[in-house]
Design a protein around this motif. Structure first.
Motif, PDB file in Angstrom:
ATOM      1  N   GLY A  35     -11.822   4.767 -10.450  1.00 20.62           N
ATOM      2  CA  GLY A  35     -12.979   4.743  -9.363  1.00 20.62           C
ATOM      3  C   GLY A  35     -12.525   4.071  -7.952  1.00 20.62           C
ATOM      4  O   GLY A  35     -13.309   4.082  -7.282  1.00 20.62           O
ATOM      5  N   GLU A  36     -11.375   3.443  -8.119  1.00 14.85           N
ATOM      6  CA  GLU A  36     -10.933   2.627  -6.946  1.00 14.85           C
ATOM      7  C   GLU A  36      -9.693   3.421  -6.413  1.00 14.85           C
ATOM      8  O   GLU A  36      -8.729   3.624  -7.025  1.00 14.85           O
ATOM      9  N   ARG A  37      -9.826   3.525  -5.003  1.00 18.43           N
ATOM     10  CA  ARG A  37      -8.669   4.149  -4.255  1.00 18.43           C
ATOM     11  C   ARG A  37      -7.569   3.071  -4.132  1.00 18.43           C
ATOM     12  O   ARG A  37      -7.655   1.789  -4.132  1.00 18.43           O
ATOM     13  N   PRO A  38      -6.181   3.406  -4.388  1.00 14.47           N
ATOM     14  CA  PRO A  38      -5.074   2.638  -4.342  1.00 14.47           C
ATOM     15  C   PRO A  38      -5.076   1.788  -2.884  1.00 14.47           C
ATOM     16  O   PRO A  38      -5.571   2.637  -1.937  1.00 14.47           O
ATOM     17  N   ASP A  39      -4.729   0.580  -2.911  1.00 11.19           N
ATOM     18  CA  ASP A  39      -4.616  -0.169  -1.666  1.00 11.19           C
ATOM     19  C   ASP A  39      -3.210   0.451  -0.892  1.00 11.19           C
ATOM     20  O   ASP A  39      -2.320  -0.181  -1.111  1.00 11.19           O
ATOM     21  N   PHE A  40      -3.456   1.457  -0.155  1.00 11.93           N
ATOM     22  CA  PHE A  40      -2.380   2.194   0.687  1.00 11.93           C
ATOM     23  C   PHE A  40      -1.794   1.066   1.405  1.00 11.93           C
ATOM     24  O   PHE A  40      -0.644   1.196   1.803  1.00 11.93           O
TER      25      PHE A  40
END
Length: 137
Positions: A35-40
C-alpha cells in the motif's frame, strides 16, 4: 518474463554543483501489496552514493523525479513523466492472482475467453481475493 523497470531521473543543484541522477529501478525488487509507494528519492540517492541524512538529500527530495522508459507491466503505469505506483501494484496483484482464480473458474464455468467477459473476470478476482483475505489461501 519481461522485467518491470522504470527509469528515474532528477536534476538538482547543491552548493553550486549540478547533479543529474539517472537510474533504472527494478520494480520487481520493490515490495507490492504494502500500500506504500517505494521511496524513489531514496533509491536514487542510494545509487548516487548520497547519504539520506544529509542536506544534499533534503535538496534532492525537494525536486520532482521524472519517470520514463518503463518496461513490462510498468509501461502501462508510466505516462507524461509520472509513475502511478497504485496502478502498477494493482496490475501486479492481478498478474499474480489471475492464473489460480482462472483455473478454479474454468473447472466450473464454460467461459474460455475471459477478455471477452471483463465483468466476470473482475467479479471472479474480487471473490478470489476476498477468500484469500479471509484466510482461504
Amino acid at each position: 518474463m519481461i522485467k518491470n523497470t522504470v527509469r528515474a531521473r532528477v536534476t538538482f543543484s547543491f552548493k553550486g554543483e549540478t547533479y543529474d541522477l539517472d537510474s533504472i529501478i527494478d520494480l520487481d525488487a520493490c515490495p507490492t501489496d504494502s500500500g506504500e509507494r517505494p521511496d524513489f528519492h531514496r533509491l536514487l540517492a542510494r545509487s548516487a552514493g548520497i547519504d539520506p541524512y544529509s542536506y544534499q538529500y533534503e535538496v534532492l527530495e525537494s525536486h520532482q523525479i521524472v519517470f520514463s522508459d518503463a518496461t513490462g507491466m510498468a509501461a502501462r503505469s508510466c505516462r507524461d513523466g509520472e509513475f502511478d505506483w497504485a496502478s502498477f501494484e494493482r496490475e501486479q496483484c492481478t498478474e499474480r492472482d489471475w492464473p489460480e482464480a482462472r483455473a478454479i473458474a474454468e473447472g466450473v464455468l464454460a467461459i474460455r475467453d475471459w477478455d471477452a467477459r471483463p465483468d466476470f473476470k473482475a467479479a471472479l478476482l474480487a471473490v478470489y481475493r476476498a477468500g484469500k483475505k479471509a484466510g482461504g489461501a
